[in-house]
Design an enzyme around this catalytic site. Structure first.
Site, PDB file in Angstrom:
ATOM      1  N   ARG A 103     -12.676  -1.866   1.698  1.00 23.68           N
ATOM      2  CA  ARG A 103     -11.612  -2.876   1.572  1.00 23.68           C
ATOM      3  C   ARG A 103     -12.167  -4.144   2.214  1.00 23.68           C
ATOM      4  NH1 ARG A 103      -5.288  -2.373   2.962  1.00 23.68           N
ATOM      5  NH2 ARG A 103      -5.423  -1.577   0.841  1.00 23.68           N
ATOM      6  N   HIS A 130      -7.060  -4.676  -6.866  1.00 24.03           N
ATOM      7  CA  HIS A 130      -6.681  -3.469  -6.121  1.00 24.03           C
ATOM      8  C   HIS A 130      -6.580  -2.314  -7.125  1.00 24.03           C
ATOM      9  CE1 HIS A 130      -5.295  -1.065  -2.938  1.00 24.03           C
ATOM     10  NE2 HIS A 130      -4.109  -1.586  -2.683  1.00 24.03           N
ATOM     11  N   GLN A 133      -4.688   1.152  -6.469  1.00 28.49           N
ATOM     12  CA  GLN A 133      -3.241   1.001  -6.436  1.00 28.49           C
ATOM     13  C   GLN A 133      -2.647   1.099  -7.842  1.00 28.49           C
ATOM     14  OE1 GLN A 133      -1.057   0.321  -3.599  1.00 28.49           O
ATOM     15  NE2 GLN A 133       0.312   1.006  -5.211  1.00 28.49           N
ATOM     16  N   ASP A 222       5.356  -7.541  -4.719  1.00 31.29           N
ATOM     17  CA  ASP A 222       4.408  -7.395  -3.612  1.00 31.29           C
ATOM     18  C   ASP A 222       4.717  -8.532  -2.634  1.00 31.29           C
ATOM     19  OD1 ASP A 222       2.195  -6.839  -2.012  1.00 31.29           O
ATOM     20  OD2 ASP A 222       0.718  -7.595  -3.435  1.00 31.29           O
ATOM     21  N   CYS A 262       3.841  -2.042  -4.064  1.00 34.15           N
ATOM     22  CA  CYS A 262       2.644  -1.347  -3.563  1.00 34.15           C
ATOM     23  C   CYS A 262       2.755  -1.019  -2.083  1.00 34.15           C
ATOM     24  CB  CYS A 262       1.399  -2.169  -3.854  1.00 34.15           C
ATOM     25  SG  CYS A 262       1.472  -3.821  -3.143  1.00 34.15           S
ATOM     26  N   ARG A 290      -1.090   7.606  -4.490  1.00 37.07           N
ATOM     27  CA  ARG A 290      -2.404   7.047  -4.127  1.00 37.07           C
ATOM     28  C   ARG A 290      -3.370   8.193  -3.819  1.00 37.07           C
ATOM     29  NH1 ARG A 290      -2.867   1.935  -1.931  1.00 37.07           N
ATOM     30  NH2 ARG A 290      -5.078   2.466  -1.899  1.00 37.07           N
TER      31      ARG A 290
END
Ligand code: CP
Ligand code: NVA
Length: 305
Positions: A103, A130, A133, A222, A262, A290
């Site tokens: 990340r 991402h 996700q 988000d 998310c 996830r």
């Protein structure tokens, strides 16, 4: 050739379906804590330049359940790109480990990590995208609706990394995807144009959230300020005021619509507490998935040796 997962478009539509189908099997196995150890004696290096709850815990829990050992390297451990060159870390970890998950801030950095790596690299979020996700998100929608035909997804908020991965998915799976955002906060236009050129899906950027959510199967949001943008919170709060997902906006879809986020959510900003806690909200299924989808991605990339 080592296969990486840096963008959803790194997988073909068939590969995405295979990953989702395997995730379904692995979800059953995990929930029963079945003995399943494709990663015995293997290790996963997890590099985090930004904070995380879900990504860290799901990768670590999943990999250890599958028999391996996951190493957490936080923002102060490596100093990737600062204390040490990315290409050096990449070659070093290729000798120690069997998989890397990272990340990072700059998307170029994950591309460089993958370029020099002899082991699969998985993108756990960059400023640009991402992918893990959105793979978990589409799996969750599939579970809830049982089919993915005629899907209309309306994302309300900032045209950020999550949106770019949704648009990448729209290059592979047909859908109508709308991003409703304030002017100046649109997703990358090249990403939108490239998807529309592929012609499988339709991607639109609108500035009226009420019109955008009409007949949506899913309303997604988000945070308004992503990691690395927290200094802009106040300015963004003003710009995004009309873009809160609240009970009124959910009612404006005119049908039974799923709510997704998310996470982490800033309740009272991009979404109300009421919507988060409503029957429409599937945010915790999304978060759980996830783990199962990432397990599937790891097995796909590195489980067969
Ligand atoms: N959704 C997500 O990636 O959460 P974390 O930032 O907690 O990992
Ligand atoms: N857009 C958010 C997603 C967090 C999972 C961020 O980048 O902070």
């Amino acid at each position: 050739m080592v296969k990486h997962f840096l963008h959803i478009t790194d997988f073909t539509a068939d590969e995405i379906w295979e990953t989702l189908n395997l995730a379904k099997e692995l979800k059953v196995k995990f929930r029963q804590r079945e003995d399943y150890k494709p990663f015995k004696n293997k290790s996963l290096a997890m590099i985090f330049a930004k904070p995380s709850a879900r990504t860290r815990v799901s990768f670590e829990t999943g990999f250890e359940w599958m028999g391996g050992h996951a190493l957490f390297l936080g923002p102060n451990d490596i100093g990737i790109g600062k204390r040490e060159e990315i290409k050096d870390i990449s070659r070093l970890f290729s000798r120690f480990n069997d998989l890397m998950m990272a990340r990072l801030f700059d998307h170029q950095h994950i591309l460089e990590l993958a370029e020099y790596s002899e082991i699969p690299v998985i993108n756990g979020l960059t400023n640009y995208n991402h992918p893990c996700q959105i793979m978990a998100d589409i799996f969750t929608i599939w579970e809830h609706r049982e089919y993915l035909d005629d899907l209309k997804i309306t994302y309300v908020g900032d045209g950020n990394n999550v949106v770019h991965s949704w648009i990448h998915l729209a290059e592979r799976f047909p859908m109508k995807f709308i991003c409703a955002c304030p002017e100046g906060y649109e997703p990358n236009n090249e990403v939108v144009q490239r998807c529309n050129k592929v012609g499988l899906s339709s991607v639109e950027v609108l500035h009226d959230p009420v019109a955008a959510v009409k007949s949506a199967d899913v309303v997604y949001t988000d945070v308004w300020a992503s990691m690395g943008q927290k200094a802009e919170v106040e300015e963004r709060e003003k710009a995004f005021k009309q873009f809160q997902v609240n009970e009124e906006l959910m009612a404006a879809t005119g049908k039974h619509t799923l709510f997704m986020h998310c996470l982490p959510a800033e309740r009272g900003r991009e979404v109300t507490d009421g919507v988060m806690e409503s029957d429409a909200s599937i945010v915790f299924d999304q978060a759980e998935n996830r783990l199962h989808v990432q397990n599937s991605i790891m097995v796909t990339l590195a489980g067969g040796d």
